[in-house]
Design a protein around this motif. Sequence first.
Motif, PDB file in Angstrom:
ATOM      1  N   GLU A 138     -14.297  55.962  78.772  1.00 49.34           N
ATOM      2  CA  GLU A 138     -14.883  56.186  80.094  1.00 49.34           C
ATOM      3  C   GLU A 138     -16.092  55.269  80.261  1.00 49.34           C
ATOM      4  OE1 GLU A 138     -15.746  60.344  80.498  1.00 49.34           O
ATOM      5  OE2 GLU A 138     -13.723  60.965  79.944  1.00 49.34           O
ATOM      6  N   THR A 143     -21.038  60.068  88.039  1.00 49.37           N
ATOM      7  CA  THR A 143     -19.618  59.788  88.291  1.00 49.37           C
ATOM      8  C   THR A 143     -18.749  60.434  87.218  1.00 49.37           C
ATOM      9  OG1 THR A 143     -20.344  57.637  89.122  1.00 49.37           O
ATOM     10  CG2 THR A 143     -17.970  57.928  88.790  1.00 49.37           C
ATOM     11  N   LEU A 144     -19.171  60.264  85.972  1.00 49.79           N
ATOM     12  CA  LEU A 144     -18.362  60.774  84.858  1.00 49.79           C
ATOM     13  C   LEU A 144     -18.355  62.301  84.823  1.00 49.79           C
ATOM     14  CD1 LEU A 144     -19.322  58.274  81.994  1.00 49.79           C
ATOM     15  CD2 LEU A 144     -17.314  58.214  83.465  1.00 49.79           C
ATOM     16  N   GLU A 193     -18.348  64.229  87.321  1.00 51.91           N
ATOM     17  CA  GLU A 193     -17.461  64.721  88.366  1.00 51.91           C
ATOM     18  C   GLU A 193     -16.022  64.821  87.877  1.00 51.91           C
ATOM     19  OE1 GLU A 193     -18.130  62.063  91.607  1.00 51.91           O
ATOM     20  OE2 GLU A 193     -20.178  62.793  91.956  1.00 51.91           O
ATOM     21  N   GLN A 194     -15.671  64.004  86.856  1.00 54.48           N
ATOM     22  CA  GLN A 194     -14.322  64.088  86.265  1.00 54.48           C
ATOM     23  C   GLN A 194     -14.285  65.277  85.309  1.00 54.48           C
ATOM     24  OE1 GLN A 194     -13.580  60.313  84.363  1.00 54.48           O
ATOM     25  NE2 GLN A 194     -14.248  59.143  86.157  1.00 54.48           N
ATOM     26  N   GLU A 195     -13.911  66.434  85.813  1.00 50.99           N
ATOM     27  CA  GLU A 195     -14.035  67.681  85.048  1.00 50.99           C
ATOM     28  C   GLU A 195     -13.210  67.684  83.761  1.00 50.99           C
ATOM     29  OE1 GLU A 195     -13.503  71.192  87.275  1.00 50.99           O
ATOM     30  OE2 GLU A 195     -15.092  70.726  88.716  1.00 50.99           O
ATOM     31  N   ASP A 196     -12.052  67.003  83.807  1.00 45.47           N
ATOM     32  CA  ASP A 196     -11.225  66.964  82.589  1.00 45.47           C
ATOM     33  C   ASP A 196     -11.589  65.783  81.691  1.00 45.47           C
ATOM     34  OD1 ASP A 196     -10.418  65.154  84.432  1.00 45.47           O
ATOM     35  OD2 ASP A 196      -8.262  65.311  83.961  1.00 45.47           O
ATOM     36  N   GLY A 197     -12.637  65.041  82.046  1.00 46.86           N
ATOM     37  CA  GLY A 197     -13.068  63.888  81.243  1.00 46.86           C
ATOM     38  C   GLY A 197     -13.797  64.304  79.976  1.00 46.86           C
TER      39      GLY A 197
END
Length: 1532
Positions: free
Chosen positions: A1509, A1515-1516, A1518-1522
Amino acid sequence: MSLSFCGNDLKNSYSVEKGVLNNGCFVDALNLVPHVFLLFITFPILFIGWGSQSSKVQIHHNTWLHFPGHNMRWILTFMLLFVHVCEIAEGIVSNTYSNHLHLFLPAFMGFIAATTSVVYYHNIETANFPKLLLALFIYWVLAFITKIIKLWKFAEEGVGVEHLRFCITALLVVLYGLLMAVEINVIRVRKYVFFTTPQRVKPPEDLQDLGVRFLQPFVNLLSKATYWWMNPLIIGAHKRPIELKKIGKLPIAMRSLTNYLRLKDQHAEDLDRTPSIWRSMYRAFGRPILLSSTFRYMADLLGFAGPLCIFGIVKHLDNKTEEVKMNKDLHFGVYFMSSMELLQNTYVLAVLLFLALVLQRTFLQASYYVTIETGINLRGALLAMIYNKILRLSTSNMSMGEMTLGQINNLVAIETNQLMWFLFLCPNLWAMPVQIIMGVILLHYLLGYSALIGASVIVLLAPFQYLIATKLADTQKSTLDYSTDRLKKTTEILKGIKLLKLYAWENIFCDSVLETRGKELTSLRTFAFYTSMSIFMNAAIPIAAVLATFVTHAYFSEFRLRPAEAFASLALFHILVTPLFLLSTVVRFAVKAVVSVQKLGEFLQSEEIGEDSWRNGDMSVSLDSCKKHTVTVNTHKHTHTHTHTHTHTHRFLCTSLLIYVPCTSHPNSMLHSYVVIICLPSWKTDLLLLAAGQLTMIVGQVGCGKSSLLLAMLGEMQTLSGKVYWNNDSTSAAKDNDKNRYSVAYATQKSWLLNATVEDNITFGSPFNKQRYKAVIDACSLQPDIDLLPFGDQTEIGERGINLSGGQRQRICVARALYQNTNIVFLDDPFSALDIHLSDHLMQEGILKFLQDDKRTVVLVTHKLQYLIHADWIIAMKDGSVLREGTLKDIQTHDVELYEHWKTLMNRQDQELEKVRSFFTSKEQEEEDEEDSLSTTTSRRSKIPWKVCWRYLSSGGFLLVFVVVTSKLAKHSVMVAIDYWLAAWTSSNFNTMEHKPIINSDVSNYCCIHQSYVPVFIILCAAGIVLCLITSLTVEFLGLTAASNLHHNLLNKIIHAPLRFFDITPLGQILNRFSADTNIIDQHIPSTLESLTRSTLLCLSAIGVVAFVTPASLIALVPLAVAFYFIQKYFRVASRDLQDLDDSTQLPLLCHFSETAEGLTTIRAFRHEARFKQRMLELTDTNNTAYLFLSAANRWLEVRTDYLGAVIVLTAAVAAIWMSFYGLQSGLVGLGLTYALTVSVTNYLNWVVRNLADLEVQMAAVKKVDSFLSTESENYEGSLDVSQVPEDWPQHGEIKIQDLCVRYDPMLKPVLKHVNAFINPGQKVGICGRTGSGKSSLSLAFFNMVDVFHGKIIIDGIDICKLPLQTLRSRLSIILQDPVLFSGSIRFNLDPERTCTDDRLWEALEIAQLKNMVRSLPGGLDAVVTEGGENFSVGQRQLFCLARAFVRKSSILIMDEATASIDMATENILQKVVMTAFADRTVVTIAHRVHTILTADLVIVMKRGNILEYGTPQTLMEQEDGMFASFVKADM
């Protein structure tokens, strides 16, 4: 002329007119009968016996000496053989005047019979068949009778003591009579004839134990003298290495325990007067020393036989006109000679010389062996005595510094060895004066007063030897100091090598080491100078003495110098020089021994711990007293029925009165008991009540006496008043019989580990219970740590093994306390080195679950107040007294202020606990140090490493090697020339005129001889002395140059090696190259090399002279050379193995002593003194066994080389006598014999082999160093020149990573794969990922520390791979995970290059918020930083590293998990500084805690070497599955 038994005179030889017994030939024939009888009887039995040897299964049966009088029989037999040799010689010499075989044939048969008798006896004895000894008894009786008849007939004929044959016969009568008495004694003791019940005997206990392999005390006398029993071991070593199993155990009489009891008994006898260690040592070990001294006297006296025999041989060869006195001494028709006539025969003198040499060397080796064995026995006894004392040492002695660990280690490693070496040299003290006096008397006899001039030269120069020896010792001490300092600096460099490379400081630190090395080399030069002076004195003094003597004799003596006197006195000078040189060594060791005994005496008289009889349940307390005190324990302000009005001004903690009895008032009285503590005067509370089977916590500030309270209960403190009682209730004991009542499981504050496996450290001598062991491991969270160790829980840890972190060590100590099956467990601050997560797990699983389930009494000292809620009882302490005690509820009720204070602290600690992440706490395991050649002993079984020798010599420089070789050859040539010139001079003296006083008519002739010979002799002697000086200096300085170059090259190679080298090479192994191996190269190889070349050239020159004088002797030297080759071949291998065993068994012994002294309180608390004593005795015996075998192997070699030397002397003598009849000059005969004698008496053959074996072992150090010299260095050059790089680069801090692939080694897989990234100037970048994702590898790639095999990193427009490493690394800054500080000053740590002003440094410290702290230190910026920065906390160290990074003013800063090992407060400071002070710089942060990079401009998430990533934190997230989002959730 034909030979016949009775001669050719038929009329007289065979006449029996006067009676058969009056015929001398018949009497001699009668003497043959017993000998023939014995040979006929014994040969069949011996044949059968040898045939059945294979049936002996037990290995020691053939060493079992069954019969009494064994040694006496062997001594008498040897004497019998010697007398027979004299009889044969007398018969042969007498036979030259008449042909009578009966003069020597019976003697020859007697010699064979005597030899057969001892072989026969040995076989009968080892087979334990005493009835067959009857044949020997009959033989002795017959021989005795026949010799009596012969003596009687001699007396009748008028033959008396003036005749040699009469004396020999009388001696034979005595010897046969004594041997007959020995045989009768065997019959009396063993009752094998004339008795109905023969006595049965059992083998000694040692021989029943097949583990005992040291057989010297049990073998027969011949095997004892020649070490024949060592043959299988030494020869077998060539096929298979000698291991500890092979050398087995020591006999009981030589074990440490036996000798300790002997010394202790003698020491105890002095109770009524002041104990004297000297007196005790003399009474315990005096007898063997007296025996050794006797052997030494005999050897020294026999040593003078050599010069006297040379004198006799050369003198008699000069006087070849011998008058025969046949008419005068004819009896029985044959010639009877006197003793003096026999000694005038040169061949007889040659044989006597040979026998004297064999005996002399045998006695000398016996003397050496006895002293060494006694010295080892004494050392074992002293070590046991010291250890016993250590176990009883008062704790205050150790803590107050009266007795330090260093002092104890010195006692064990140095003082006991000093006494052992003194004992080795002891016989010299009284043997040397006798040797010197005898030598001077004989010299005076040979040369008159001129000999005293030479002797006085030796005596006057002897004090210089002592002075040099003293200077050597002093220089060695200063060298050791410099060496220690150098090693300390080297260790610091190696431990901080990563930081040094990242900051490009390696050359600065390298120069610092080289500066210390320079001082060390200066000291080593002084050492080398004194060593070479000592060698020079050894070689030059004999030359000076000979020069003074012979020149004085030539000019002032009224008698001319003859070859006999010249070469006999030359041999005497060689004998005389040795004791005078030894004298300085012996005196030095005697002085050291006196000091050692004084230190030992002080140690043995030091204070011991009080007798804690309460621990053994000797005292009991009534139940009423328990009832009386159980009520009044709630507060510290009690009023007792028995108040003590005892005041004391001292601030000591007293040992308490501890009552441990069942209390009937409790409903479950059998399971619960009470502990009552009464303590005066230090604690205000007189009475403490601790419920057994429950958890008691002791809390308080640092230094308030928490640990002291535990130690007081264990009886480790100084008692002022009060006592401790432990329960000894039989009912309770019966209930809990599986628990050890008198042992306390104790985990100290400072973790203490044994040099053993993890498993052994935890079980600590208790039986292994798999289920319990597993439960303890889980309770202490040790399984993950064990999985990381190379051999799991079988990995050796402690001083010698793998180094563990502080937390791991502490958890193992706690696991040990948990595993022990004891009623009481004392835990002294077990959480101090653990993080919050581990602390919580240990508390919940270990203490609350494991210990409480077991109903064990737990006393826990802690600073973790959040655990107080679990306590059954709390004791709060302050300033050595009890502030408050009771349950948490009691304290909440009665002392609200204290409770509120605790609550505040508890909340703070609980908040920290919440922040602990479950999977992010583990950090990468560090590469551990492992000492090489310790855990597994690899036997170096290579041949002589000639390539390594050449590498060593070439390091010294070819010019020096050439000078050494040339000067050595020249020196030995001159030495031979001196002696050859002496031979020519004395022969010319003798040939010119007879040996008579000089009269006037001879003066002119004699002066001519002087003019031609004396000046040349003086010149040669002067040249010899100068060459001695040159050779001794050049060899030492060759060694020094080689050592200097090897160390310099090694340091350069290591410090410039790539980082990968340090990852795969254990630190201990690298340090070993700089410590032990460098020490060997510095100090040991030069002296060994000098000794080897000297002894080899002396042997070669001696053999060369012998071959020149008597070429015929070369024929005999060929088989001797073959024998010598095999002896040295077998010995070198065995010696190397035994030396390795001695070295490898010494370290565990020394470690055991130091670890015992460190862990005294733990050992005593556990009551494991007996187990540790047993272990010490085993380790001592193992080391002593190896040392004794090594010593016996040295004796094995020396006896064989001595005998070879004796054979060389015999060969040279016989050949010289034979050639003298063909015109060989007597001077040359003397020269040949003197040189042959030099080889034998000074035992140069032995030293050739010994030095060769030593050099082989020592060259291994050069080999190890050389193996590191082939290490590839980093490429420091780069393709760009320094001038092409702008001075202010990197100006902006822009970073481009283009398709980057990185690996640690070309043989390994990539750790970064095609990474691409762009970082703008001044950006704050965070890099995160799991362990092993490649975060740290990326940070190393910025500094070109790893192999970038594809792609590139461009910083401000320049590809970093093209830059010189020094330039690149000096322009970037980094803060590492582990803070690294070096010993020196704060200034040096911030700016080792010394380029910054003080203002800049103060600014950096202010930014790091350290300014005030540093100002308060003495010296400010120049305040001392100890090794590793131990005088600062971890947080402060990390802030210093931050200040260091700021000082550099680089536009790029890398932070590699810089907050991983610091507390929250320091982390906040660090983050704040980075945001402000580094606002305009590019900061790349490798994140340990994700919340530290939430404010970053850019976040890079890595996984398995790839970027997973990439973007801003917002920004990162916000990606809940990240992955980044999951990290943030886990961290909150």
